[in-house]
Scaffold this motif. Structure first.
Motif, PDB file in Angstrom:
ATOM      1  N   ALA A  91      30.258  16.618  36.612  1.00 15.93           N
ATOM      2  CA  ALA A  91      31.479  16.512  35.804  1.00 15.93           C
ATOM      3  C   ALA A  91      32.738  16.868  36.588  1.00 15.93           C
ATOM      4  O   ALA A  91      33.821  16.358  36.287  1.00 15.93           O
ATOM      5  CB  ALA A  91      31.371  17.406  34.571  1.00 15.93           C
ATOM      6  N   THR A  92      32.608  17.735  37.587  1.00 16.37           N
ATOM      7  CA  THR A  92      33.792  18.199  38.322  1.00 16.37           C
ATOM      8  C   THR A  92      34.034  17.451  39.630  1.00 16.37           C
ATOM      9  O   THR A  92      35.011  17.729  40.326  1.00 16.37           O
ATOM     10  CB  THR A  92      33.694  19.709  38.607  1.00 16.37           C
ATOM     11  N   ALA A  93      33.187  16.497  39.959  1.00 18.41           N
ATOM     12  CA  ALA A  93      33.316  15.770  41.231  1.00 18.41           C
ATOM     13  C   ALA A  93      34.682  15.113  41.377  1.00 18.41           C
ATOM     14  O   ALA A  93      35.332  15.246  42.417  1.00 18.41           O
ATOM     15  CB  ALA A  93      32.214  14.716  41.359  1.00 18.41           C
ATOM     16  N   GLU A  94      35.109  14.428  40.366  1.00 18.49           N
ATOM     17  CA  GLU A  94      36.390  13.715  40.428  1.00 18.49           C
ATOM     18  C   GLU A  94      37.591  14.624  40.153  1.00 18.49           C
ATOM     19  O   GLU A  94      38.538  14.627  40.930  1.00 18.49           O
ATOM     20  CB  GLU A  94      36.368  12.535  39.445  1.00 18.49           C
ATOM     21  N   PRO A  95      37.576  15.396  39.064  1.00 23.85           N
ATOM     22  CA  PRO A  95      38.788  16.151  38.756  1.00 23.85           C
ATOM     23  C   PRO A  95      39.076  17.335  39.685  1.00 23.85           C
ATOM     24  O   PRO A  95      40.238  17.691  39.867  1.00 23.85           O
ATOM     25  CB  PRO A  95      38.573  16.639  37.322  1.00 23.85           C
ATOM     26  N   LYS A 111      42.060  19.195  33.854  1.00 23.76           N
ATOM     27  CA  LYS A 111      42.019  20.644  33.615  1.00 23.76           C
ATOM     28  C   LYS A 111      41.027  20.978  32.499  1.00 23.76           C
ATOM     29  O   LYS A 111      40.269  21.944  32.611  1.00 23.76           O
ATOM     30  CB  LYS A 111      43.416  21.160  33.266  1.00 23.76           C
ATOM     31  N   GLU A 112      41.015  20.189  31.445  1.00 20.93           N
ATOM     32  CA  GLU A 112      40.086  20.423  30.325  1.00 20.93           C
ATOM     33  C   GLU A 112      38.630  20.296  30.783  1.00 20.93           C
ATOM     34  O   GLU A 112      37.783  21.122  30.426  1.00 20.93           O
ATOM     35  CB  GLU A 112      40.366  19.450  29.185  1.00 20.93           C
ATOM     36  N   THR A 113      38.333  19.272  31.557  1.00 20.33           N
ATOM     37  CA  THR A 113      36.965  19.063  32.049  1.00 20.33           C
ATOM     38  C   THR A 113      36.519  20.220  32.923  1.00 20.33           C
ATOM     39  O   THR A 113      35.405  20.745  32.769  1.00 20.33           O
ATOM     40  CB  THR A 113      36.880  17.745  32.846  1.00 20.33           C
ATOM     41  N   VAL A 114      37.369  20.629  33.828  1.00 21.68           N
ATOM     42  CA  VAL A 114      37.036  21.709  34.754  1.00 21.68           C
ATOM     43  C   VAL A 114      36.940  23.037  34.003  1.00 21.68           C
ATOM     44  O   VAL A 114      36.029  23.837  34.250  1.00 21.68           O
ATOM     45  CB  VAL A 114      38.042  21.772  35.915  1.00 21.68           C
ATOM     46  N   ALA A 115      37.845  23.260  33.064  1.00 23.49           N
ATOM     47  CA  ALA A 115      37.804  24.494  32.267  1.00 23.49           C
ATOM     48  C   ALA A 115      36.491  24.597  31.498  1.00 23.49           C
ATOM     49  O   ALA A 115      35.868  25.664  31.449  1.00 23.49           O
ATOM     50  CB  ALA A 115      38.989  24.545  31.308  1.00 23.49           C
ATOM     51  N   GLU A 116      36.056  23.501  30.920  1.00 19.70           N
ATOM     52  CA  GLU A 116      34.796  23.486  30.163  1.00 19.70           C
ATOM     53  C   GLU A 116      33.610  23.772  31.086  1.00 19.70           C
ATOM     54  O   GLU A 116      32.710  24.539  30.730  1.00 19.70           O
ATOM     55  CB  GLU A 116      34.618  22.135  29.473  1.00 19.70           C
ATOM     56  N   LEU A 130      45.879  21.629  38.311  1.00 19.42           N
ATOM     57  CA  LEU A 130      45.308  20.605  37.428  1.00 19.42           C
ATOM     58  C   LEU A 130      46.056  20.575  36.104  1.00 19.42           C
ATOM     59  O   LEU A 130      46.615  21.586  35.666  1.00 19.42           O
ATOM     60  CB  LEU A 130      43.832  20.884  37.157  1.00 19.42           C
ATOM     61  N   SER A 131      46.026  19.419  35.455  1.00 20.95           N
ATOM     62  CA  SER A 131      46.611  19.306  34.123  1.00 20.95           C
ATOM     63  C   SER A 131      45.839  18.267  33.331  1.00 20.95           C
ATOM     64  O   SER A 131      45.005  17.543  33.874  1.00 20.95           O
ATOM     65  CB  SER A 131      48.090  18.930  34.211  1.00 20.95           C
ATOM     66  N   GLY A 132      46.110  18.213  32.070  1.00 20.05           N
ATOM     67  CA  GLY A 132      45.535  17.199  31.198  1.00 20.05           C
ATOM     68  C   GLY A 132      44.022  17.215  31.142  1.00 20.05           C
ATOM     69  O   GLY A 132      43.399  18.272  31.114  1.00 20.05           O
TER      70      GLY A 132
END
Length: 155
Positions: free
Chosen positions: A125-129, A13-18, A8-10
């Motif tokens: 929040a993680t469904a798409e990324p 990655k930020e959404t999933v990291a959070e 992941l990037s951008g």
């Protein structure tokens, strides 16, 4: 210094990291407050609650490890330090004294309901990324919901 990179990037990655960091904080603190209650529960239902709280601790500690390892696999540093947990937890803290068994049941029913809601928000929040992370969060939510039911049934 070696680093870990992931797929992941951008913004993904930020959404999933959070989501993963929030889940990690919830799970670590949930394990700590459950241990606190485990040591301090009193009343006629001491024994089953004492054991049930240990079961809760085991479940959430296992999930915390899985969540932290997922973060690492994505190139994200998980932060489970006590200062981080203390600073960012949203888990309601139990009293630092003897806790009557009925209050333990009420407290953990409410705590688990709140954690479940936050986990469901992270699932969304993680469904798409990152559906892989979403799947892990679904498994966590399933176990949190089961524990919620088991405490709620004792009210």
């Amino acid at each position: 210094m070696a680093t870990i990179t992931g797929p992941l990037s951008g913004a993904a990655k930020e959404t999933v990291a959070e989501a993963l960091q929030g889940a990690l904080v919830d799970l670590i603190d949930l394990s700590l407050v459950a241990k606190q209650a485990h040591w301090n529960v009193v009343g006629p239902h001491f024994r089953p609650l004492h054991l049930q709280l240990d079961e809760l601790v085991a479940v959430v500690r296992e999930h915390a490890d899985t969540i932290a390892e997922r973060a690492v696999a994505l190139g994200v540093n998980p932060d489970g330090r006590s200062a981080t947990i203390a600073k960012s937890t949203k888990v309601t803290q139990p009293d630092a004294t003897w806790i009557e068994d009925g209050k333990v049941v009420a407290t953990f029913t409410d705590v688990l309901e709140a954690v479940s809601k936050r986990m469901r928000d992270r699932v969304d929040a993680t469904a798409e990324p990152d559906p892989v992370t979403q799947d892990l969060l679904i498994a966590v939510t399933q176990d949190i919901d089961k524990q919620h039911w088991m405490f709620q049934a004792q009210r």
